[in-house]
Design a protein around this motif. Structure first.
Motif, short mmCIF file in Angstrom:
data_model
loop_
_atom_site.label_atom_id
_atom_site.label_comp_id
_atom_site.label_asym_id
_atom_site.label_seq_id
_atom_site.Cartn_x
_atom_site.Cartn_y
_atom_site.Cartn_z
N ALA A 180 -10.17 13.27 58.71
CA ALA A 180 -10.54 13.25 57.29
C ALA A 180 -11.18 11.92 56.92
O ALA A 180 -12.17 11.87 56.16
CB ALA A 180 -9.32 13.51 56.42
N GLY A 181 -10.63 10.82 57.45
CA GLY A 181 -11.19 9.51 57.16
C GLY A 181 -12.61 9.38 57.69
O GLY A 181 -13.50 8.87 57.01
N LEU A 182 -12.84 9.86 58.92
CA LEU A 182 -14.17 9.80 59.52
C LEU A 182 -15.17 10.62 58.71
O LEU A 182 -16.28 10.16 58.41
CB LEU A 182 -14.13 10.32 60.95
CG LEU A 182 -15.49 10.53 61.63
CD1 LEU A 182 -16.23 9.21 61.76
CD2 LEU A 182 -15.31 11.20 63.00
N VAL A 183 -14.78 11.83 58.35
CA VAL A 183 -15.68 12.70 57.59
C VAL A 183 -16.03 12.08 56.25
O VAL A 183 -17.19 12.11 55.82
CB VAL A 183 -15.05 14.09 57.40
CG1 VAL A 183 -15.86 14.93 56.43
CG2 VAL A 183 -14.94 14.81 58.74
N TRP A 184 -15.03 11.47 55.60
CA TRP A 184 -15.32 10.93 54.28
C TRP A 184 -16.24 9.71 54.35
O TRP A 184 -17.19 9.61 53.57
CB TRP A 184 -14.05 10.55 53.54
CG TRP A 184 -14.39 10.07 52.16
CD1 TRP A 184 -14.46 8.78 51.70
CD2 TRP A 184 -14.82 10.89 51.06
NE1 TRP A 184 -14.88 8.75 50.40
CE2 TRP A 184 -15.11 10.03 49.99
CE3 TRP A 184 -14.97 12.27 50.90
CZ2 TRP A 184 -15.55 10.51 48.75
CZ3 TRP A 184 -15.41 12.75 49.67
CH2 TRP A 184 -15.69 11.88 48.63
N VAL A 185 -15.97 8.76 55.27
CA VAL A 185 -16.83 7.57 55.30
C VAL A 185 -18.25 7.93 55.71
O VAL A 185 -19.21 7.26 55.32
CB VAL A 185 -16.26 6.49 56.25
CG1 VAL A 185 -14.97 5.92 55.70
CG2 VAL A 185 -16.06 7.02 57.66
N ALA A 186 -18.42 9.01 56.49
CA ALA A 186 -19.76 9.41 56.91
C ALA A 186 -20.47 10.22 55.83
O ALA A 186 -21.58 9.89 55.41
CB ALA A 186 -19.68 10.22 58.21
N ALA A 187 -19.82 11.29 55.38
CA ALA A 187 -20.47 12.22 54.45
C ALA A 187 -20.22 11.85 52.99
O ALA A 187 -21.10 11.99 52.14
CB ALA A 187 -19.99 13.64 54.69
N GLY A 188 -19.01 11.36 52.68
CA GLY A 188 -18.66 11.07 51.30
C GLY A 188 -19.18 9.74 50.82
O GLY A 188 -20.00 9.67 49.90
N SER A 189 -18.74 8.65 51.46
CA SER A 189 -19.14 7.32 51.02
C SER A 189 -20.60 7.03 51.32
O SER A 189 -21.35 6.56 50.46
CB SER A 189 -18.26 6.27 51.69
OG SER A 189 -16.91 6.45 51.37
N THR A 190 -21.00 7.30 52.55
CA THR A 190 -22.33 6.87 52.98
C THR A 190 -23.44 7.75 52.45
O THR A 190 -24.52 7.24 52.16
CB THR A 190 -22.39 6.84 54.52
OG1 THR A 190 -21.32 6.04 55.02
CG2 THR A 190 -23.70 6.26 55.01
N PHE A 191 -23.22 9.05 52.29
CA PHE A 191 -24.32 9.88 51.83
C PHE A 191 -24.10 10.43 50.42
O PHE A 191 -24.88 10.15 49.52
CB PHE A 191 -24.61 11.03 52.79
CG PHE A 191 -25.86 11.77 52.42
CD1 PHE A 191 -27.09 11.26 52.74
CD2 PHE A 191 -25.79 12.96 51.70
CE1 PHE A 191 -28.26 11.91 52.35
CE2 PHE A 191 -26.95 13.62 51.31
CZ PHE A 191 -28.18 13.10 51.64
N PHE A 192 -23.03 11.20 50.22
CA PHE A 192 -22.82 11.81 48.90
C PHE A 192 -22.73 10.75 47.80
O PHE A 192 -23.34 10.88 46.74
CB PHE A 192 -21.55 12.65 48.92
CG PHE A 192 -21.14 13.17 47.56
CD1 PHE A 192 -21.80 14.24 46.98
CD2 PHE A 192 -20.10 12.57 46.86
CE1 PHE A 192 -21.44 14.70 45.73
CE2 PHE A 192 -19.73 13.02 45.61
CZ PHE A 192 -20.40 14.09 45.04
#
Length: 325
Positions: free
Chosen positions: A250-262
């Motif tokens: 979950a942490g990996l997905v968020w920092v990649a898709a949530g923080s960095t892009f969305f």
């Protein structure tokens, strides 16, 4: 990771502390005024910008979760690869043309500071520092970026601006020394290094964002790093053990898709509608939100000095935003 929001013209720069994800680039000239008039469009812009701040505030807690499953080098490289693939898909879907050759050097600076430097150094710091500690230190990023921008553009901010900037730096330095028992720790050195490289990336991103939409600046910087990060991920995953957990994934997905892009996408869309000054006021809540997540999500014990120092830094940032350049 954020190339996020440095203001052009007479506005003062304000930058998020995203991990990463965080980007402090400027919006296009049309959005660099005092903001849009009140109305449905303004309310939508405020909501979008607020979503961006919320996404950025979760970067450090998500990084801590990601470190449960991945080593620091694996986490940084894999998150960059995933974010680059998402950004590349959006660039292709929008049929966005390649930037002019003269812009690639600037994009390399953005990539080095925002895509690689800031995420790597903050991830290394979070192996020993708490998220609340990191949130206070990186809360100084808007002032650091403003200083870089003043040097880069040759503009001379007012005396009030510099007094507030120095005061903010003193507050953060006193906090880090007090929390580290009288001396700077290795984690503090990583965080201060992250401030410098990210501020350089944000400043250059701000210049480029006057020539293309901010999300495209970040998108092309991510794509530029894709070959290097893919090779780095292959090497890091071979040498660092991977122990997949629900928190880690979950942490990996968020920092990649949530923080960095969305986060970057909604932030720039919102700022384009309401203008930099109004969006920057929303951003002042980000360090305090990260402190909240560090307690409620990670269960950290919050040092009494942390919220005091965070508020002190926010006051200094607010003063710099209102000071005339």
């Amino acid at each position: 990771m954020r190339a996020q929001n440095s203001a052009t013209g007479s506005s003062t720069i304000a930058v998020t502390a995203s991990g990463p994800a965080a980007s402090g680039t400027a919006t296009r000239p049309a959005a660099s005024g005092t903001g849009a008039a009140a109305g449905p469009d303004s309310r939508t812009g405020t909501l979008l910008a607020a979503l961006g701040v919320l996404a950025f505030s979760l970067t450090f807690p998500s990084t801590v979760w990601g470190l449960e499953s991945f080593g620091p080098w694996s986490l940084v490289t894999v998150r960059s690869v995933l974010a680059a693939l998402i950004a590349g898909a959006f660039l292709l879907a929008g049929r966005v043309p390649l930037p002019d050759r003269r812009h690639w050097a600037g994009l390399a600076v953005v990539a080095g500071g925002v895509v690689v430097g800031f995420p790597l150094l903050t991830t290394l710091a979070l192996r020993t520092s708490t998220t609340s500690h990191a949130a206070v230190v990186v809360g100084l990023l808007p002032l650091t970026t403003a200083t870089f921008a003043a040097i880069r553009t040759g503009r001379r901010p007012s005396r009030t601006f510099w007094i507030a900037a120095v005061a903010g730096a003193v507050v953060v330095l006193a906090f880090t020394v007090q929390q580290s028992g009288g001396a700077l720790s290795a984690g503090d050195l990583y965080l201060f290094g992250a401030l410098l490289v990210c501020a350089a990336g944000y400043t250059e991103g701000g210049r480029l964002a006057g020539l293309m939409p901010g999300w495209q600046v970040v998108g092309w910087a991510l794509v530029l790093c894709l070959p290097l990060m893919t090779a780095g991920a292959a090497v890091a995953l071979a040498y660092e053990p991977v122990r997949l957990t629900a928190h880690g994934v979950a942490g990996l997905v968020w920092v990649a898709a949530g923080s960095t892009f969305f986060g970057l996408y909604v932030w720039y869309r919102g700022m384009a509608r309401i203008g930099i000054p109004r969006a920057s006021q929303l951003q002042l809540a980000q360090p305090l939100l990260t402190l909240f997540w560090s307690v409620t999500v990670l269960g950290e014990d919050l040092a009494p000095a942390a919220p005091i120092a965070a508020v002190g830094v926010l006051v200094c940032i607010a003063v710099t935003q209102r000071a005339k350049s």
